[in-house]
Write a protein that holds these residues in place. Sequence first.
Motif, PDB file in Angstrom:
ATOM      1  N   ALA A 167       0.816  -1.222   0.000  1.00  0.00           N
ATOM      2  CA  ALA A 167       0.000   0.000   0.000  1.00  0.00           C
ATOM      3  C   ALA A 167       0.845   1.265   0.000  1.00  0.00           C
ATOM      4  N   GLN A 168       2.179   1.106   0.193  1.00  0.00           N
ATOM      5  CA  GLN A 168       3.057   2.288   0.122  1.00  0.00           C
ATOM      6  C   GLN A 168       2.968   3.001  -1.217  1.00  0.00           C
ATOM      7  N   ALA A 172       6.347   5.951  -4.166  1.00  0.00           N
ATOM      8  CA  ALA A 172       5.716   5.717  -5.477  1.00  0.00           C
ATOM      9  C   ALA A 172       6.582   6.297  -6.593  1.00  0.00           C
ATOM     10  N   LYS A 173       7.102   7.509  -6.397  1.00  0.00           N
ATOM     11  CA  LYS A 173       7.906   8.131  -7.455  1.00  0.00           C
ATOM     12  C   LYS A 173       9.199   7.353  -7.676  1.00  0.00           C
ATOM     13  N   GLU A 174       9.862   6.977  -6.592  1.00  0.00           N
ATOM     14  CA  GLU A 174      11.126   6.249  -6.731  1.00  0.00           C
ATOM     15  C   GLU A 174      10.881   4.872  -7.353  1.00  0.00           C
ATOM     16  N   GLY A 229      10.775   2.127 -14.729  1.00  0.00           N
ATOM     17  CA  GLY A 229      10.509   2.704 -16.044  1.00  0.00           C
ATOM     18  C   GLY A 229       9.035   2.947 -16.316  1.00  0.00           C
ATOM     19  N   ILE A 230       8.306   3.385 -15.304  1.00  0.00           N
ATOM     20  CA  ILE A 230       6.881   3.709 -15.484  1.00  0.00           C
ATOM     21  C   ILE A 230       6.781   5.215 -15.723  1.00  0.00           C
ATOM     22  N   PRO A 231       6.110   5.629 -16.797  1.00  0.00           N
ATOM     23  CA  PRO A 231       6.135   7.057 -17.167  1.00  0.00           C
ATOM     24  C   PRO A 231       5.454   7.949 -16.117  1.00  0.00           C
ATOM     25  N   THR A 232       6.198   8.945 -15.650  1.00  0.00           N
ATOM     26  CA  THR A 232       5.674   9.867 -14.646  1.00  0.00           C
ATOM     27  C   THR A 232       6.437  11.184 -14.743  1.00  0.00           C
ATOM     28  N   ASP A 272       4.834  -6.476 -11.623  1.00  0.00           N
ATOM     29  CA  ASP A 272       6.140  -7.133 -11.794  1.00  0.00           C
ATOM     30  C   ASP A 272       7.175  -6.525 -10.849  1.00  0.00           C
ATOM     31  N   GLY A 273       7.155  -5.203 -10.738  1.00  0.00           N
ATOM     32  CA  GLY A 273       8.131  -4.507  -9.893  1.00  0.00           C
ATOM     33  C   GLY A 273       7.940  -4.844  -8.421  1.00  0.00           C
TER      34      GLY A 273
END
Length: 430
Positions: free
Chosen positions: A101-102, A110-112, A118-121, A259-260
């Motif tokens: 849930a973090q 979430a950002k890190e 490699g998720i677009p943000t 997957d991550g």
Amino acid sequence: MPNKLKVLVIGGGGREHALVWALAKSVRVSEVVCAPGNGGIAELARCVRVDAGNLADVVRVVEAEQPGLTVVGPELPLSIGVVDELQRRGFRAFGPTQAAAQLETSKAFAKEFMQRHGIPTAEYAVCTTLDEVREKLQRFSVPVVVKADGLAAGKGVVICNTHHEAEAAAAEMFSGVLLGVAETEVVLEEFLDGEELSFFALCDGKHTVPIAAAQDHKRVGEGDTGPNTGGMGAYSTDALMTSELRHWLTTNVAQKVVDGMLAEGDPFTGILFCGIMMTQRGPMVLEFNTRFGDPETQALMMRLDTDIVDVFDAAIDGTADALQIKMRAGASVCVIAASGGYPGKYPSGKVISGLAAKGDTEADVFVFHSGTSVSNGKLVTAGGRVLGITAVSPIGLQDALAKAYAKLGQISFDGMQYRRDIGWRALQKE
Ligand code: AMP
Ligand code: GLY
């Protein structure tokens, strides 16, 4: 056919009313219990008291009720590890663990995580002091977005037009002035321009199944003006997301998250709610929530055409790859009727009139309760968001809106406010 289940839902808002409504329709459910529930939920489920933010109290209720399945609605119980504790005690529980849930409870995490996988943000910087904010701000043009790290019920995001404003917002987050609790981390983020989309997927730790897209209306005022709220309305239509976009978001966002998290040792199980900005550079993730949205769920549940217990089971059992989630074609919409003054201070205890005694029995319109209670035999307001008038139509959004607003016209309470323009962006395109 497996034995029928007793199901316990944790939470007491419109989202939980919609989940209880879907569970009550399931042929696989023998009884629905809701803790704590509300005035509307009490018509469909037995409501029991709980402090949903207190782990020991939630465990007490689950031990007393011995449900075959527990569904956790809000983020707060997920953030304190309710699912971990229930699973440790041998109960079946739907939702992510505290670690998984973090993705919602820490914006820095979430950002890190997105960067690692490699998720677009948007470009970002995590800061722990005001000096660091000043220094790192130099890398950002304006407008720039300042976000508190932790859960903030929609109040932790400030869009700033100057660096000076951004510094002031960060200072208020660190000092606790903005949110009541002092933040230890603040995230600076590149401003993204475009249309927002909420994408919902079911995850079982390994696999991802798309559910649908929805759009909510966060601002209190018509034309998206005024302060942010928990959500003044939402709609879900087939047209919101082409099948190409659904495939893209499933592959490049949701499955990458699954997957991550698996690779990092904290498999993600539950609902992944991806807040997406459709930018000129392509879809980019604004945020993740690790639960159903409120009021998106009210709109989604009215379109759901798969038994909801099959959905929860597939996630818990790791068999989501064999599940197809069917949604009714067309559109659904939820319009929130809120207390006067919301999202600021508002009164409670106002008598609600115009609702049928036992919910609503029309198949394509349902009034979900967000903040209501029963006092002296009368239904009264008990929250900022009070009701979610929800309608579904096989024809399209315009028809669903007409049904919802017609129903809303029959309902009143002192100070009631609502937006008359829910779905306006989509209607402009029709
Ligand atoms: P969040 O809680 O991160 O989803 O942020 C709440 C709202 O703030 C979003 O739904 C957007 O409307 C807005 N927002 C958040 N991040 C950004 C960004 N990087 N650029 C533009 N708007 C943003
Ligand atoms: N409607 C947005 C949320 O549930 O967070």
